[in-house]
Design a protein around this motif. Structure first.
Motif, short mmCIF file in Angstrom:
data_model
loop_
_atom_site.label_atom_id
_atom_site.label_comp_id
_atom_site.label_asym_id
_atom_site.label_seq_id
_atom_site.Cartn_x
_atom_site.Cartn_y
_atom_site.Cartn_z
N ALA A 1 10.97 -12.13 9.69
CA ALA A 1 10.89 -12.02 8.63
C ALA A 1 9.99 -10.28 8.60
CB ALA A 1 10.41 -12.84 7.24
N PHE A 2 9.64 -9.10 8.18
CA PHE A 2 7.93 -8.58 8.42
C PHE A 2 6.88 -8.84 7.90
CE2 PHE A 2 11.92 -5.41 8.24
CZ PHE A 2 12.48 -4.64 9.75
N ASP A 3 5.75 -8.19 8.76
CA ASP A 3 4.45 -8.34 7.52
C ASP A 3 4.55 -7.09 6.98
OD1 ASP A 3 3.83 -10.73 9.25
OD2 ASP A 3 3.12 -9.19 11.13
N VAL A 4 4.91 -6.63 7.01
CA VAL A 4 4.62 -5.39 5.96
C VAL A 4 5.76 -4.16 6.43
CG1 VAL A 4 3.59 -2.64 5.60
CG2 VAL A 4 2.47 -5.01 6.19
N LEU A 5 6.46 -4.19 5.22
CA LEU A 5 8.22 -3.37 5.25
C LEU A 5 7.51 -2.08 4.38
CD1 LEU A 5 11.00 -3.17 5.10
CD2 LEU A 5 11.02 -4.46 3.24
N VAL A 6 7.87 -1.08 4.07
CA VAL A 6 7.71 -0.14 3.99
C VAL A 6 8.97 0.84 3.51
CG1 VAL A 6 6.34 2.27 3.89
CG2 VAL A 6 5.76 0.74 5.43
N VAL A 7 8.85 0.90 2.38
CA VAL A 7 10.07 1.33 1.53
C VAL A 7 9.69 2.65 0.92
CG1 VAL A 7 12.18 1.01 0.20
CG2 VAL A 7 10.80 -0.45 0.33
N GLY A 8 10.48 3.74 2.33
CA GLY A 8 10.30 5.48 1.98
C GLY A 8 9.55 6.09 2.64
N GLY A 9 10.27 7.27 3.49
CA GLY A 9 9.89 7.44 5.01
C GLY A 9 9.07 8.57 4.80
N GLY A 10 8.29 8.84 4.01
CA GLY A 10 7.61 10.49 3.45
C GLY A 10 6.35 10.30 4.40
N PRO A 11 5.87 11.89 3.94
CA PRO A 11 4.24 11.24 4.62
C PRO A 11 3.79 10.28 4.03
CG PRO A 11 4.85 13.55 3.01
CD PRO A 11 5.50 12.68 2.93
N ALA A 12 3.22 9.57 3.01
CA ALA A 12 2.90 7.95 2.28
C ALA A 12 4.15 7.35 3.04
CB ALA A 12 3.20 8.18 0.78
N GLY A 13 4.54 7.16 3.31
CA GLY A 13 5.87 5.92 4.07
C GLY A 13 4.88 5.70 5.81
N ALA A 14 5.00 6.60 6.54
CA ALA A 14 4.50 6.82 7.49
C ALA A 14 3.32 6.88 7.90
CB ALA A 14 4.78 8.84 8.26
N ALA A 15 2.33 7.03 6.39
CA ALA A 15 1.48 7.02 7.23
C ALA A 15 1.08 5.68 6.74
CB ALA A 15 0.02 7.54 6.04
N ALA A 16 1.34 4.53 6.56
CA ALA A 16 1.38 3.51 5.85
C ALA A 16 2.01 2.84 6.92
CB ALA A 16 2.07 2.56 4.74
N ALA A 17 3.15 2.97 7.48
CA ALA A 17 3.35 2.26 8.99
C ALA A 17 2.54 2.64 9.74
CB ALA A 17 5.18 2.81 8.95
N ILE A 18 2.05 3.20 9.59
CA ILE A 18 0.93 3.54 11.31
C ILE A 18 -0.18 2.61 11.08
CG2 ILE A 18 -0.55 5.58 12.20
CD1 ILE A 18 1.91 7.67 11.42
N TYR A 19 -1.17 2.93 9.95
CA TYR A 19 -2.04 1.48 9.21
C TYR A 19 -1.54 0.71 10.24
CZ TYR A 19 -5.62 5.18 8.57
OH TYR A 19 -6.93 6.00 8.57
N ALA A 20 -0.21 0.39 9.46
CA ALA A 20 -0.27 -1.09 9.72
C ALA A 20 0.24 -1.69 11.15
CB ALA A 20 0.77 -1.38 8.97
N ALA A 21 1.44 -0.69 11.55
CA ALA A 21 1.57 -1.03 12.82
C ALA A 21 -0.15 -1.73 14.14
CB ALA A 21 2.16 0.01 13.27
N ARG A 22 -0.81 -0.54 13.27
CA ARG A 22 -2.04 -0.39 14.29
C ARG A 22 -3.11 -1.59 13.97
NH1 ARG A 22 -3.95 4.25 16.41
NH2 ARG A 22 -6.70 4.00 16.07
N LYS A 23 -2.43 -2.27 13.28
CA LYS A 23 -3.01 -3.89 12.97
C LYS A 23 -2.49 -4.74 14.25
CE LYS A 23 -6.36 -2.57 9.80
NZ LYS A 23 -7.39 -2.84 10.74
N GLY A 24 -1.80 -4.47 14.07
CA GLY A 24 -0.21 -5.07 15.74
C GLY A 24 0.70 -6.35 14.29
#
Ligand code: FAD
Length: 309
Positions: A1-24
Motif C-alpha cells: 500500500a502507499f503512504d500517500v496516494l495522489v489522485v490527479g496530476g495537475g499543479p496541485a497533484g504534482a506539488a503534493a507528490a513532490i512534498y510527500a516524496a521528499r519525506k521519504g
C-alpha cells in the motif's frame, strides 16, 4: 500500500507528490491526464518568478520534477470510486480499468473544467481570442474590445476587472436579467465602457482563421440575429469541479467542490484535497501548487500520528 496516494496530476497533484516524496514515504500519483488544465493553456505570465512560459512546457517541467523522486506515476488512469478506510486503516481508490489502489492517506487533486458555450468556433479559437480566465488572459486584450459571456457573479466580476484593462466590454446574458449580486451590478453599471446585452443566445464565435474577430448572437425576445465585432471572448458560465465520482463519500459544497479546512482536510479521515476541485476561493496554478503542498504536509502529519512506529 502507499503512504500517500495522489489522485490527479495537475499543479496541485504534482506539488503534493513532490512534498510527500521528499519525506521519504511511499508516494503514488494516479492521473487521467498528467499536466491537467496546464496542457490546454498557452501563455502563462503569472507564475511568479517565471515571466513567461507556455502550458505544455510547464506541464513537462511538472512531470520531470516529480520523476526526480521515487514516485509511482500511473498516467491515463481515471479514479471512479473512493472507499474510506476500514479496520485496516487503508483508504481505497478504485480505477476505471478495474484495478484498486490502497493507501494510508489520499490527496484528491482532480481539478476542474470550464463550462463551454458549445457553439461553432469556440474550440477552434480557444487561446486565439476565446479565453476562460480573466486573471490569466485579461492583459493580453489591453486596449481591445471583449465580450464576457454570462451575467452571474463570475461574469460580472470578470467584466469589472476587464473594464480597467480593455477598451470596451460587452456582457452577454442569456436570461432577461443579470444574476450577479446587486453590489456588483451597481459597480458594473457605473462603468463607462461596459454594455450589457440581455436575452442573448450566443450562436457562433467568428474568426478570420487565425483569431477571433467577433461574436454572433440571437435576441431571444425579438428573434433577430446580430454580429458584434470584437477581439476577445471570456466565457464565464461556470467552473465544474471533477468530483462527480466522490458524491456521497466526501462532503461537497453546493457547487460540487470538495469542502476542505485550512489544512486541506476533507470530511473523510486520512483524505485531503487541493486545487481547483476544492472550495479554495481562487483557481490558479500558483494557488493550486501551494494547496497541494499544504495537503501533502497535512497527510504526512496524519501519518505520523496514526501509523504504528
Ligand atoms: P487540474 O490542472 O485541473 O488537474 C487535474 C488533474 O486531475 C489532471 O491530471 C486530470 O487529468 C486529473 N483527473 C481529473 N479527474 C480524475 C479522475 N477521476 N481520476 C484521475 N485523475 C483525474 N492559471 C494560472 O495561474 N495562470 C494562467 O495563465 C492560467 N491560464 C489558464 C488557461 C486555460 C485555458 C485554463 C483552462 C486554465 C488556466 N489557468 C491558469 C488555471 C489553471 O490551469 C488551474 O488553476 C490549475 O491547473 C489547477 O490545478 P489543479 O491541479 O487543481 O487541477
Amino acid at each position: 500500500a502507499f503512504d500517500v496516494l495522489v489522485v490527479g496530476g495537475g499543479p496541485a497533484g504534482a506539488a503534493a507528490a513532490i512534498y510527500a516524496a521528499r519525506k521519504g514515504i511511499r508516494t503514488g500519483v494516479a492521473a487521467e491526464r498528467f499536466g491537467g488544465q496546464v496542457l490546454d493553456t498557452l501563455a502563462i505570465e503569472n507564475f511568479i518568478s517565471v515571466q513567461h512560459t507556455e502550458g505544455p512546457k510547464l506541464a513537462a517541467a511538472l512531470e520531470q520534477h516529480v520523476r526526480e523522486y521515487e514516485v509511482d506515476i500511473m498516467n491515463l488512469q481515471r479514479a471512479t470510486r473512493l472507499v474510506p478506510a476500514g479496520a485496516d486503516g487503508l483508504v481505497e481508490v478504485q480505477l476505471e480499468n478495474g484495478a484498486s489502489l490502497k493507501s494510508k492517506s489520499v490527496i484528491l487533486s482532480t481539478g476542474a473544467r470550464w463550462r463551454q458555450m458549445n457553439v461553432p468556433g469556440e474550440n477552434e479559437y480557444r487561446n486565439k481570442g476565446v479565453a476562460y480566465c480573466p486573471h490569466c488572459d485579461g492583459p493580453l486584450f489591453k486596449g481591445k474590445r471583449v465580450a464576457v459571456i454570462g451575467g452571474g457573479n463570475s461574469g460580472v466580476e470578470a467584466a469589472i476587472d476587464l473594464a480597467g484593462i480593455v477598451s470596451h466590454v460587452t456582457v452577454f446574458e442569456f436570461d432577461s436579467k443579470l444574476r450577479a449580486d446587486q453590489v456588483l451590478q451597481a459597480k458594473l453599471n457605473s462603468l463607462p465602457n461596459v454594455t450589457v446585452v440581455l436575452n442573448a443566445q450566443t450562436t457562433e464565435v467568428l474568426g478570420d482563421g487565425q483569431k477571433v474577430t467577433g461574436l454572433a448572437y440571437t435576441d431571444r425576445v425579438g428573434g433577430d440575429s446580430h454580429r458584434v465585432e470584437l477581439e476577445g471572448i471570456f466565457v464565464q458560465i461556470g467552473l465544474l469541479p471533477n468530483t462527480e465520482w466522490l458524491r456521497g463519500t466526501v462532503e461537497l459544497s453546493g457547487r460540487g467542490e470538495i469542502v476542505i479546512d485550512e489544512r486541506g482536510q476533507t470530511s473523510v479521515p486520512g483524505v485531503f484535497a487541493a486545487g481547483d476541485c476544492t472550495t479554495v476561493p481562487y483557481k490558479q496554478i500558483i494557488i493550486a501548487m501551494g494547496a497541494g503542498s499544504t495537503a501533502a504536509l497535512s497527510a504526512f502529519d496524519h501519518l505520523i500520528r496514526t501509523s504504528a512506529p
